[in-house]
Design a protein around this motif. Structure first.
Motif, PDB file in Angstrom:
ATOM      1  N   ARG A  36       0.855  -1.185   0.000  1.00  0.00           N
ATOM      2  CA  ARG A  36       0.000   0.000   0.000  1.00  0.00           C
ATOM      3  C   ARG A  36       0.891   1.234   0.000  1.00  0.00           C
ATOM      4  O   ARG A  36       1.730   1.404   0.891  1.00  0.00           O
ATOM      5  CB  ARG A  36      -0.905  -0.008   1.235  1.00  0.00           C
ATOM      6  N   ALA A  43       1.104   5.567  -0.403  1.00  0.00           N
ATOM      7  CA  ALA A  43       0.303   6.773  -0.236  1.00  0.00           C
ATOM      8  C   ALA A  43       1.238   7.951   0.001  1.00  0.00           C
ATOM      9  O   ALA A  43       2.416   7.768   0.328  1.00  0.00           O
ATOM     10  CB  ALA A  43      -0.662   6.610   0.941  1.00  0.00           C
ATOM     11  N   GLU A 101       4.590   8.302   2.364  1.00  0.00           N
ATOM     12  CA  GLU A 101       5.356   7.055   2.443  1.00  0.00           C
ATOM     13  C   GLU A 101       6.792   7.305   1.983  1.00  0.00           C
ATOM     14  O   GLU A 101       7.032   7.998   0.997  1.00  0.00           O
ATOM     15  CB  GLU A 101       4.707   6.008   1.542  1.00  0.00           C
ATOM     16  N   SER A 158       2.897  13.311  -3.573  1.00  0.00           N
ATOM     17  CA  SER A 158       1.514  13.268  -4.040  1.00  0.00           C
ATOM     18  C   SER A 158       1.339  12.104  -5.007  1.00  0.00           C
ATOM     19  O   SER A 158       2.305  11.622  -5.607  1.00  0.00           O
ATOM     20  CB  SER A 158       1.122  14.584  -4.734  1.00  0.00           C
ATOM     21  N   ASP A 198      -5.759   9.377  -2.603  1.00  0.00           N
ATOM     22  CA  ASP A 198      -5.134   9.335  -1.281  1.00  0.00           C
ATOM     23  C   ASP A 198      -4.085   8.237  -1.164  1.00  0.00           C
ATOM     24  O   ASP A 198      -3.253   8.255  -0.262  1.00  0.00           O
ATOM     25  CB  ASP A 198      -6.205   9.126  -0.201  1.00  0.00           C
ATOM     26  N   GLY A 199      -4.133   7.267  -2.057  1.00  0.00           N
ATOM     27  CA  GLY A 199      -3.198   6.152  -2.025  1.00  0.00           C
ATOM     28  C   GLY A 199      -3.691   5.058  -2.955  1.00  0.00           C
ATOM     29  O   GLY A 199      -4.752   5.182  -3.572  1.00  0.00           O
TER      30      GLY A 199
END
Length: 256
Positions: free
Chosen positions: A128, A130, A133, A190, A206-207
């Motif tokens: 995951r 986002a 990170e 982003s 958002d991710g």
């Protein structure tokens, strides 16, 4: 032909013969809606696609997952297309979690009999990502290539990525849109969507979930197993084979 109630309450396998092709999506939608999950194994991809596109007409709340077979022949010097691999892996990942909607899984005989990654391996490979990170550009590029993504100058389809300065363009497996990751140092600043046709950004997310793009993984353990089994099968002299050399170097070769 038995009615739906008889089919759902059957205690032994049933053979339903003579059902018109146009009736199958309706019947499968009703079975999935009443039983929670239904699996349809079609004789070929055309029949699979027909059911997948038609069944939601009879049950709009239905979630349909397609699991196609590789679109290449065994031992052919052509690899499965990235789009097919993406669809297969997205379906395998979706099956890891319980669906809150009636579920219809459509596949083919060839796909159902084909070996693939284990559920544990898929969970192990999913990441995951986002904004915020921390992951270096080089580390991300190495991760993508190990998971089957192809590095190109411009991203157009699933399973491709490109690195341009502090930007990483990526079309993840199972995603509806291509993504553009903007880095500040080693941090993702982003994540934006973009249109591969004109390369213009279209929004922000958002991710996202990063799935592998290939079922033939070239991580360190996989390469080590391949080398050992290849020498065991074909002998020490086989190490001069282009396939052996390419995989030993972590490179993909046509036909994998």
């Amino acid at each position: 032909m038995p009615d739906l109630k008889s089919i759902l309450s059957a205690t032994k396998p049933l053979t339903l013969a003579g059902a018109p092709a146009g009736f199958l999506p309706w019947m499968l939608a009703d079975i999935a809606r009443a039983g929670g999950t239904a699996v349809f194994i079609s004789p070929d991809e055309a029949a699979m696609r027909a059911v997948a596109s038609t069944a939601p007409f009879f049950a709009p709340e239905l979630k349909v997952l397609s699991y196609p077979a590789w679109d290449c022949l065994p031992y052919d010097r052509a690899s499965p297309t990235l789009r097919v691999m993406s669809e297969r892996l997205a379906t395998l990942h979706a099956l890891q979690s319980k669906s809150d909607k009636p579920l219809l899984i459509v596949t083919t005989v060839n796909a159902a009999t084909q070996r693939t990654l284990t559920p544990f391996r898929i969970r192990q490979l999913v990441a995951r990502l986002a904004p915020g990170e921390r992951i270096g550009l080089d580390k991300l590029a190495a991760l993508l290539q190990a998971n089957g993504y192809v590095r190109l100058d411009t991203v157009n389809d699933h399973g491709e990525f490109a690195v341009r300065g502090g930007l990483v363009d990526l079309f993840p497996s199972g995603a509806e849109q291509a993504l553009r990751l903007d880095f500040f140092g080693d941090e993702i600043e982003s994540v934006r969507t973009f249109d591969p046709n004109d390369q213009r950004t279209t929004g922000r997310v958002d991710g996202f979930t990063l799935l592998p793009a290939s079922e033939a993984l070239l991580d360190e353990d996989s390469i080590k197993r391949f080398r050992a089994r290849y020498r065991e099968k074909f002998g020490a002299n086989a190490t001069s084979d282009p396939l052996y050399q390419a995989i030993s170097d972590g490179r993909r070769l046509a036909g994998m």
